[in-house]
Design a protein around this motif. Structure first.
Motif, PDB file in Angstrom:
ATOM      1  N   ARG A  55      43.623  65.979  37.490  1.00 24.84           N
ATOM      2  CA  ARG A  55      43.890  64.715  36.786  1.00 24.84           C
ATOM      3  C   ARG A  55      42.579  63.983  36.501  1.00 24.84           C
ATOM      4  NH1 ARG A  55      46.097  61.493  40.400  1.00 24.84           N
ATOM      5  NH2 ARG A  55      47.970  62.762  40.518  1.00 24.84           N
ATOM      6  N   ALA A  56      41.695  63.955  37.484  1.00 25.05           N
ATOM      7  CA  ALA A  56      40.407  63.289  37.290  1.00 25.05           C
ATOM      8  C   ALA A  56      39.591  63.986  36.197  1.00 25.05           C
ATOM      9  CB  ALA A  56      39.622  63.260  38.603  1.00 25.05           C
ATOM     10  N   MET A  57      39.631  65.322  36.168  1.00 26.76           N
ATOM     11  CA  MET A  57      38.901  66.042  35.123  1.00 26.76           C
ATOM     12  C   MET A  57      39.496  65.752  33.749  1.00 26.76           C
ATOM     13  SD  MET A  57      37.670  69.695  36.742  1.00 26.76           S
ATOM     14  CE  MET A  57      39.231  70.224  37.410  1.00 26.76           C
ATOM     15  N   ARG A  58      40.833  65.684  33.662  1.00 24.89           N
ATOM     16  CA  ARG A  58      41.475  65.369  32.375  1.00 24.89           C
ATOM     17  C   ARG A  58      41.079  63.982  31.881  1.00 24.89           C
ATOM     18  NH1 ARG A  58      45.781  68.184  34.503  1.00 24.89           N
ATOM     19  NH2 ARG A  58      46.683  66.338  35.465  1.00 24.89           N
ATOM     20  N   GLU A  59      40.798  63.083  32.785  1.00 21.00           N
ATOM     21  CA  GLU A  59      40.505  61.703  32.417  1.00 21.00           C
ATOM     22  C   GLU A  59      39.017  61.432  32.187  1.00 21.00           C
ATOM     23  OE1 GLU A  59      42.395  59.208  35.307  1.00 21.00           O
ATOM     24  OE2 GLU A  59      44.384  60.008  34.839  1.00 21.00           O
ATOM     25  N   GLU A  60      38.175  62.442  32.360  1.00 22.77           N
ATOM     26  CA  GLU A  60      36.739  62.242  32.127  1.00 22.77           C
ATOM     27  C   GLU A  60      36.452  62.325  30.626  1.00 22.77           C
ATOM     28  OE1 GLU A  60      32.374  64.090  33.304  1.00 22.77           O
ATOM     29  OE2 GLU A  60      34.163  64.892  34.283  1.00 22.77           O
ATOM     30  N   HIS A  61      35.953  61.243  30.089  1.00 19.87           N
ATOM     31  CA  HIS A  61      35.670  61.157  28.651  1.00 19.87           C
ATOM     32  C   HIS A  61      34.226  60.706  28.424  1.00 19.87           C
ATOM     33  CE1 HIS A  61      40.059  60.963  28.680  1.00 19.87           C
ATOM     34  NE2 HIS A  61      40.012  61.363  27.425  1.00 19.87           N
ATOM     35  N   THR A  63      31.648  59.389  24.835  1.00 19.81           N
ATOM     36  CA  THR A  63      31.617  59.045  23.415  1.00 19.81           C
ATOM     37  C   THR A  63      30.649  60.003  22.747  1.00 19.81           C
ATOM     38  OG1 THR A  63      32.106  56.741  23.911  1.00 19.81           O
ATOM     39  CG2 THR A  63      31.156  57.219  21.741  1.00 19.81           C
ATOM     40  N   ASP A  64      31.147  60.754  21.748  1.00 19.58           N
ATOM     41  CA  ASP A  64      30.296  61.734  21.077  1.00 19.58           C
ATOM     42  C   ASP A  64      29.365  61.033  20.089  1.00 19.58           C
ATOM     43  OD1 ASP A  64      31.702  61.321  18.673  1.00 19.58           O
ATOM     44  OD2 ASP A  64      32.630  63.293  18.649  1.00 19.58           O
ATOM     45  N   PRO A  65      28.411  61.772  19.505  1.00 24.47           N
ATOM     46  CA  PRO A  65      27.447  61.142  18.586  1.00 24.47           C
ATOM     47  C   PRO A  65      28.098  60.457  17.383  1.00 24.47           C
ATOM     48  CG  PRO A  65      26.641  63.294  19.264  1.00 24.47           C
ATOM     49  CD  PRO A  65      28.056  63.175  19.786  1.00 24.47           C
ATOM     50  N   GLN A  66      29.340  60.844  17.033  1.00 28.20           N
ATOM     51  CA  GLN A  66      30.039  60.224  15.907  1.00 28.20           C
ATOM     52  C   GLN A  66      30.882  59.027  16.351  1.00 28.20           C
ATOM     53  OE1 GLN A  66      30.159  63.623  16.554  1.00 28.20           O
ATOM     54  NE2 GLN A  66      28.507  63.993  15.099  1.00 28.20           N
ATOM     55  N   GLY A  67      30.833  58.694  17.644  1.00 28.75           N
ATOM     56  CA  GLY A  67      31.544  57.533  18.143  1.00 28.75           C
ATOM     57  C   GLY A  67      32.964  57.800  18.606  1.00 28.75           C
ATOM     58  N   ARG A  68      33.378  59.074  18.667  1.00 28.91           N
ATOM     59  CA  ARG A  68      34.726  59.416  19.125  1.00 28.91           C
ATOM     60  C   ARG A  68      34.745  59.523  20.649  1.00 28.91           C
ATOM     61  NH1 ARG A  68      34.561  63.722  14.508  1.00 28.91           N
ATOM     62  NH2 ARG A  68      32.978  64.491  15.936  1.00 28.91           N
ATOM     63  N   ARG A  69      35.801  58.990  21.247  1.00 36.33           N
ATOM     64  CA  ARG A  69      35.995  59.140  22.686  1.00 36.33           C
ATOM     65  C   ARG A  69      36.696  60.479  22.887  1.00 36.33           C
ATOM     66  NH1 ARG A  69      39.677  57.559  26.829  1.00 36.33           N
ATOM     67  NH2 ARG A  69      38.552  56.958  28.704  1.00 36.33           N
ATOM     68  N   VAL A  70      36.034  61.409  23.567  1.00 34.31           N
ATOM     69  CA  VAL A  70      36.555  62.769  23.711  1.00 34.31           C
ATOM     70  C   VAL A  70      36.608  63.185  25.180  1.00 34.31           C
ATOM     71  CG1 VAL A  70      35.830  63.514  21.404  1.00 34.31           C
ATOM     72  CG2 VAL A  70      34.283  63.812  23.341  1.00 34.31           C
ATOM     73  N   ARG A  71      37.577  64.043  25.466  1.00 32.68           N
ATOM     74  CA  ARG A  71      37.708  64.598  26.810  1.00 32.68           C
ATOM     75  C   ARG A  71      36.599  65.617  27.027  1.00 32.68           C
ATOM     76  NH1 ARG A  71      43.190  67.538  28.552  1.00 32.68           N
ATOM     77  NH2 ARG A  71      44.044  65.484  28.131  1.00 32.68           N
ATOM     78  N   VAL A  72      36.009  65.587  28.213  1.00 32.09           N
ATOM     79  CA  VAL A  72      34.881  66.464  28.528  1.00 32.09           C
ATOM     80  C   VAL A  72      35.339  67.784  29.144  1.00 32.09           C
ATOM     81  CG1 VAL A  72      32.783  66.690  29.926  1.00 32.09           C
ATOM     82  CG2 VAL A  72      33.318  64.524  28.843  1.00 32.09           C
ATOM     83  N   LYS A  73      36.264  67.715  30.089  1.00 42.47           N
ATOM     84  CA  LYS A  73      36.701  68.915  30.806  1.00 42.47           C
ATOM     85  C   LYS A  73      37.989  69.441  30.182  1.00 42.47           C
ATOM     86  CE  LYS A  73      33.607  68.590  34.256  1.00 42.47           C
ATOM     87  NZ  LYS A  73      32.832  67.418  33.917  1.00 42.47           N
ATOM     88  N   HIS A  74      38.043  70.763  30.011  1.00 42.83           N
ATOM     89  CA  HIS A  74      39.206  71.407  29.397  1.00 42.83           C
ATOM     90  C   HIS A  74      39.600  72.629  30.216  1.00 42.83           C
ATOM     91  CE1 HIS A  74      39.124  69.004  25.689  1.00 42.83           C
ATOM     92  NE2 HIS A  74      37.843  68.904  25.981  1.00 42.83           N
TER      93      HIS A  74
END
Length: 154
Positions: A55-61, A63-74
């Motif tokens: 759950r903690a990995m799913r919630e790690e986000h 902000t990419d260079p284009q300003g999108r908030r993205v999930r880091v761990k998959h």
């Protein structure tokens, strides 16, 4: 009897003991522990820890260079050494193959959720709804466009 069936039986005992639903899962769990119907096994504790880590990995986000908030761990569920397991990776360093599998599997989860929602709505409309049928639209194109347009304004 499967573990899920055992837990379902605990919920039934909770109801039979005069505890009405709706109730929180936490309330039912507390009751079950107090009644001696459930106690943690080592494997249960390890599974719980793994679930919380996932759950903690799913919630790690980020902000990419284009300003999108993205999930880091998959996560990608794959077979290795004859056994199926869920492997987590960081998208910034993961092999492309891992990410391709992870994204496809996530898409299939969404499709499964939509299928279940459709069945639930159809069943409600056909068996419990006295009014006009509830409608669900499963084409999310406009929803995504609207979200992206609002993000561009913000």
């Amino acid at each position: 009897m499967s573990y899920n069936e055992q837990l379902q039986r605990i919920v039934k005992k909770y109801e039979d003991a005069g505890n009405p639903l709706p109730a929180t899962a936490h309330d039912i769990a507390l009751w079950a522990i107090e009644q001696g119907l459930w106690e943690p096994q080592r494997s249960t504790v390890v599974d719980r820890c793994a679930e919380e880590i996932a759950r903690a990995m799913r919630e790690e986000h980020i902000t990419d260079p284009q300003g999108r908030r993205v999930r880091v761990k998959h996560v990608a569920t794959v077979e290795r050494n004859g056994r199926q397991a869920a492997f987590w990776a960081d998208m910034r360093t993961a092999p492309r193959e891992h990410m391709e599998i992870a994204f496809q599997q996530r898409r299939q989860q969404i499709v499964g959720d939509c299928r279940q929602l459709k069945w639930d709505v159809d069943s409600y409309n056909q068996n419990h709804n006295a009014g006009e049928d509830l409608q669900m639209v499963f084409d999310f194109t406009l929803d995504l466009e609207e979200i992206e347009a609002l993000a561009a304004i913000a």
